[in-house]
Structure formats: structure tokens, C-alpha cells
Design a protein around this motif. Structure first.
Motif, PDB file in Angstrom:
ATOM      1  N   ASN A   4       0.825  -1.209   0.000  1.00 39.10           N
ATOM      2  CA  ASN A   4       0.000   0.000   0.000  1.00 39.10           C
ATOM      3  C   ASN A   4       0.860   1.261   0.000  1.00 39.10           C
ATOM      4  OD1 ASN A   4      -2.360  -1.496   0.028  1.00 39.10           O
ATOM      5  ND2 ASN A   4      -2.498  -1.512   2.269  1.00 39.10           N
ATOM      6  N   GLN A   7       2.233   1.784  -3.398  1.00 38.25           N
ATOM      7  CA  GLN A   7       1.170   2.246  -4.298  1.00 38.25           C
ATOM      8  C   GLN A   7       0.890   3.728  -4.093  1.00 38.25           C
ATOM      9  OE1 GLN A   7      -2.125  -0.370  -3.489  1.00 38.25           O
ATOM     10  NE2 GLN A   7      -1.418  -1.945  -4.921  1.00 38.25           N
ATOM     11  N   ILE A   8       0.904   4.177  -2.833  1.00 41.85           N
ATOM     12  CA  ILE A   8       0.674   5.597  -2.537  1.00 41.85           C
ATOM     13  C   ILE A   8       1.810   6.438  -3.105  1.00 41.85           C
ATOM     14  CG2 ILE A   8       0.539   7.304  -0.689  1.00 41.85           C
ATOM     15  CD1 ILE A   8      -0.879   5.163   0.994  1.00 41.85           C
ATOM     16  N   PHE A  10       3.752   5.667  -5.572  1.00 39.92           N
ATOM     17  CA  PHE A  10       3.649   5.625  -7.038  1.00 39.92           C
ATOM     18  C   PHE A  10       2.596   6.623  -7.527  1.00 39.92           C
ATOM     19  CE2 PHE A  10       1.709   3.892 -10.915  1.00 39.92           C
ATOM     20  CZ  PHE A  10       2.833   3.784 -11.731  1.00 39.92           C
ATOM     21  N   LEU A  11       1.472   6.672  -6.819  1.00 39.36           N
ATOM     22  CA  LEU A  11       0.395   7.590  -7.201  1.00 39.36           C
ATOM     23  C   LEU A  11       0.833   9.042  -7.034  1.00 39.36           C
ATOM     24  CD1 LEU A  11      -2.541   7.865  -8.131  1.00 39.36           C
ATOM     25  CD2 LEU A  11      -3.215   7.856  -5.717  1.00 39.36           C
ATOM     26  N   ILE A  12       1.550   9.325  -5.948  1.00 35.61           N
ATOM     27  CA  ILE A  12       2.041  10.694  -5.711  1.00 35.61           C
ATOM     28  C   ILE A  12       2.963  11.120  -6.840  1.00 35.61           C
ATOM     29  CG2 ILE A  12       3.521  12.104  -4.231  1.00 35.61           C
ATOM     30  CD1 ILE A  12       2.386  10.596  -1.837  1.00 35.61           C
ATOM     31  N   CYS A  14       3.077   9.924  -9.878  1.00 32.65           N
ATOM     32  CA  CYS A  14       2.314  10.074 -11.118  1.00 32.65           C
ATOM     33  C   CYS A  14       1.588  11.413 -11.170  1.00 32.65           C
ATOM     34  CB  CYS A  14       1.300   8.932 -11.252  1.00 32.65           C
ATOM     35  SG  CYS A  14       2.006   7.327 -11.669  1.00 32.65           S
ATOM     36  N   LEU A  15       1.045  11.810 -10.014  1.00 35.03           N
ATOM     37  CA  LEU A  15       0.234  13.023  -9.965  1.00 35.03           C
ATOM     38  C   LEU A  15       1.041  14.275  -9.627  1.00 35.03           C
ATOM     39  CD1 LEU A  15      -2.918  11.671  -8.080  1.00 35.03           C
ATOM     40  CD2 LEU A  15      -2.636  12.025 -10.535  1.00 35.03           C
ATOM     41  N   SER A 322       9.485   5.382 -15.922  1.00 36.38           N
ATOM     42  CA  SER A 322       8.114   5.055 -16.336  1.00 36.38           C
ATOM     43  C   SER A 322       7.954   5.144 -17.853  1.00 36.38           C
ATOM     44  CB  SER A 322       7.113   5.986 -15.644  1.00 36.38           C
ATOM     45  OG  SER A 322       7.358   7.351 -15.986  1.00 36.38           O
ATOM     46  N   PHE A 352      -3.552  11.041 -18.153  1.00 37.59           N
ATOM     47  CA  PHE A 352      -2.545  11.854 -17.468  1.00 37.59           C
ATOM     48  C   PHE A 352      -2.188  13.099 -18.282  1.00 37.59           C
ATOM     49  CE2 PHE A 352      -1.678   7.904 -15.088  1.00 37.59           C
ATOM     50  CZ  PHE A 352      -1.660   8.423 -13.799  1.00 37.59           C
TER      51      PHE A 352
END
Length: 375
Positions: A4, A7-8, A10-12, A14-15, A322, A352
Motif C-alpha cells: 500500500n 502504491q501511494i 507511485f500515485l504521488i 504520477c500526480l 516510467s 494523465f
């Protein structure tokens, strides 16, 4: 649990460009409408006996194309009397030296220091600051011209009681060579990205973490106190801003002061410039990381800057990784003839990119709103 967390993270990552864009958008809006001590419109002209003496320092390495026009403009067009121009002829091999010799016969406040071997801008500045007669030093590139009232406006950021801790003030850049598509695109970039980010930093921290090397007014004492410019850095203008903050003085941004500069007009020159910026930013981050970790409370006012710099460095590597992964998965999917995976990959990329375009539009609107204040 660990999955988890990854994943967090990775999301940060990405965004990050999208979140960062909206963060700077709201910061710039706060600067425009909420910041009360920016003194944007209350500058006043100083009489000759009130004007502090300024040294305009120009590093020049093979600048025969622009140096004459720049110096003539500075002497003939600036609305200020108490200044000299000190040119650091940094190992030029063209006609720069001959042009400067000719100009000295016309302008008695033009001084020249001839440096035999070119060792870079920081080295030239460190030599020049000890020969500067002024208590204030304006760094001015050989192809850069400030607006006529620039010196008068600059000094209004140093002469008040609340300005005693101001280390330097950097101006707002405008692109003057807009004859190519690349030049025009950088005009939009500097207004909608660089200008917005610096306004945000000023609103949040009343400071910033990068000067403009092309045009910044320094208090000479604060240059000497931090040992001058670091010569082992790719971007001395970023490094000196962090050194000033580490020393306890404040870098400031003055968006109402405009200077006109030339930007790269070829892809190759643009790549070299951005590579140098990326290298310089990473060097500064690595240099200041141990100090920040040892004394986080002492550096609490730079916390947001440090977090942004950290994410920027990490994200740059994440972007490369990426992109390689995306191309690899796309190649495999095409090789297998898996159309659904190909479509999914392009849809993901499109989402994105779409969000980034929206975030960029917000930044452009912000630049227009902030820019309308000076029209």
C-alpha cells in the motif's frame, strides 16, 4: 502494508506535475490578492543624492555580437545616475576586448577586467565583486537589457527598514528573441510556469529558491558573507539563493521589474540549458540535504521548497523509468497483437496528459491574471 505504501508513493509521483501545478496556481493567486507586503506599486524615484551606488556587472565571453548594444543601452536609457558598469572579459577570443576598449573612450564609467583564461561565470563574478565600487551589484548578462526604471525599482526593495535582511532581488524575465516557434513557446513558459512558481514561493515563504542569473540585484555584503558564488556548481544563481537562506538572509522576487533576455533558439541549445538547470538543481539539493535533515526546525520556513525540490529530483528519474516501462509494455503488446492492452496503455497515457493540459491551462490563466496587474 508495504504494498500500500508503494502504491501511494507511485500515485504521488504520477500526480506530482498535476498537484504541483495546482499548488503553484493557488500560491500565485494568494500572492496576487492576499499578500500585503509585496510593495508592487508603491516604488518612487530617488533623487541623485539618495541613490545608492550600483555596479552593473557583466560577464562577457565572446560577446562581440551584443556587448556594444547592451552597454550603450545601459548608459543611455537607464533612469538612474549613480552607477558604473564593470565588464568581466572572461577569456574572450573574438573582438569583445577591442569593442570594450573603444567603448571606454565614450563612457568614463565603464571599467573592464580582462581575465586571461575562461573559467566560467561564477569565477568571473567572484573576481569582479572585489573590484566593484558599488554597495549593490546588478548581475546583467551581455545579451540582457532591463527596463529603463529597473535600477530605481530595485533600490526601492533595499532602502526601507524592513529590507535590512534582504540579500538580493530578482526580476521578472521577458523573452525578446521571439522570431522562432521555440522562442515564442519559451515566452509562454516563463510567464505561466517560472513567474507563477516564483510568485507562489514569495506568497508562501516570503522568499524563493532560485535567482535569475540574467538579472538580479545583490547586496554586495551578502555576497561576501557567503563566500561569493560557488564555482563547482552548474547553476550558481540557484546555489547562491540557497546559501543566502542558509546564512539567514532573504532572496526576494520583484515581478514588476522587467528585464528582456535572449533564450535558446535551437533544440540543441535548449537541451544544454535544461540539462544544466537540472544538474544545478540536483547539486543544490544534495548539498543542502544533510543540513536540512539535521536541523528541520531551523529550516521550517524552507520546508515546502525542500519538499518540492525533493519530489522534483525523484520525479525526474521516475519519469525516465516510467517512460521506458511504458514503451516496453507497448512494444510487447504490439508484438503479441494484444489490441486491448495497447488501447488501455494509450487511454492511461491520455488521461494523465489531459490532466496535465488542464493544469497547464490553469497556470496560463494565472499568468494572465497576475500579468494584468502591470498593464
Amino acid at each position: 502494508m508495504h504494498e500500500n505504501v508503494w502504491q501511494i508513493l507511485f500515485l504521488i509521483l504520477c500526480l506530482y506535475p498535476i498537484i504541483g501545478a495546482f499548488f503553484w496556481f493557488w500560491g500565485a493567486m494568494a500572492y496576487r490578492f492576499l499578500k500585503t507586503n509585496k510593495r508592487d506599486l508603491d516604488w518612487h524615484e530617488l533623487s541623485m543624492d539618495q541613490q545608492p551606488y550600483i555596479t552593473i556587472m557583466i560577464p562577457a565571453h565572446n560577446e562581440e555580437v551584443m556587448i556594444k548594444d547592451t552597454i550603450s543601452y545601459l548608459f543611455d536609457q537607464l533612469n538612474y545616475q549613480q552607477f558604473e558598469i564593470l565588464v568581466l572579459n572572461d577569456g574572450s577570443t573574438d573582438q569583445t576586448a577591442a569593442i570594450l576598449t573603444q567603448l571606454q573612450t565614450k563612457y568614463d564609467r565603464l571599467r573592464v577586467i580582462n581575465i586571461e583564461k575562461n573559467k566560467g561565470k561564477a569565477h568571473a563574478f567572484n573576481i569582479g565583486m572585489f573590484f566593484a565600487k558599488g554597495d549593490y551589484i546588478l548581475s546583467n548578462d551581455a545579451d540582457t537589457i532591463p527596463e529603463p526604471d529597473a535600477l530605481m525599482k530595485y533600490m526601492n526593495f533595499f532602502i526601507h527598514d524592513q529590507d535590512l535582511n534582504t540579500a538580493a532581488v530578482t526580476a521578472n524575465m521577458d523573452v525578446q528573441n521571439r522570431s522562432t516557434l521555440l522562442g515564442k513557446s519559451q515566452t509562454v513558459e516563463f510567464s505561466s510556469i517560472v513567474g507563477v512558481i516564483k510568485r507562489s514561493q514569495s506568497a508562501i515563504n516570503d522568499s524563493m529558491y532560485a535567482y535569475s542569473g540574467a538579472n538580479t540585484m545583490y547586496r554586495k555584503d551578502t555576497l561576501i558573507e557567503v563566500g561569493g558564488f560557488r564555482q563547482n556548481r552548474a547553476t550558481e544563481d540557484i546555489s547562491i539563493a540557497w546559501d543566502h537562506q542558509e546564512h539567514g538572509t532573504v532572496p526576494r522576487f520583484a515581478p514588476e521589474i522587467i528585464f528582456h533576455m535572449n533564450v535558446p533558439e535551437t533544440i540543441g541549445d535548449l537541451f544544454k540549458q535544461r540539462k544544466r538547470w537540472a544538474q544545478g538543481g540536483t547539486e543544490v539539493w544534495l548539498t543542502n540535504l544533510p543540513s536540512f535533515l539535521r536541523h528541520p526546525i531551523q529550516h521550517r520556513y524552507q520546508f515546502s521548497m525542500f519538499i518540492d525540490s525533493t519530489l522534483s529530483v525523484i520525479w525526474s528519474f521516475f519519469f525516465v523509468g516510467s517512460t521506458i516501462a511504458f514503451v516496453g509494455q507497448l512494444t510487447v503488446a504490439l508484438g503479441r497483437g494484444d489490441r486491448s492492452q495497447v488501447v488501455n496503455l494509450f487511454l492511461l497515457a491520455g488521461i494523465f496528459i489531459g490532466f496535465e493540459l488542464i493544469a497547464g491551462l490553469f497556470q496560463l490563466i494565472t499568468a494572465l491574471i497576475c500579468g494584468s496587474q502591470w498593464r
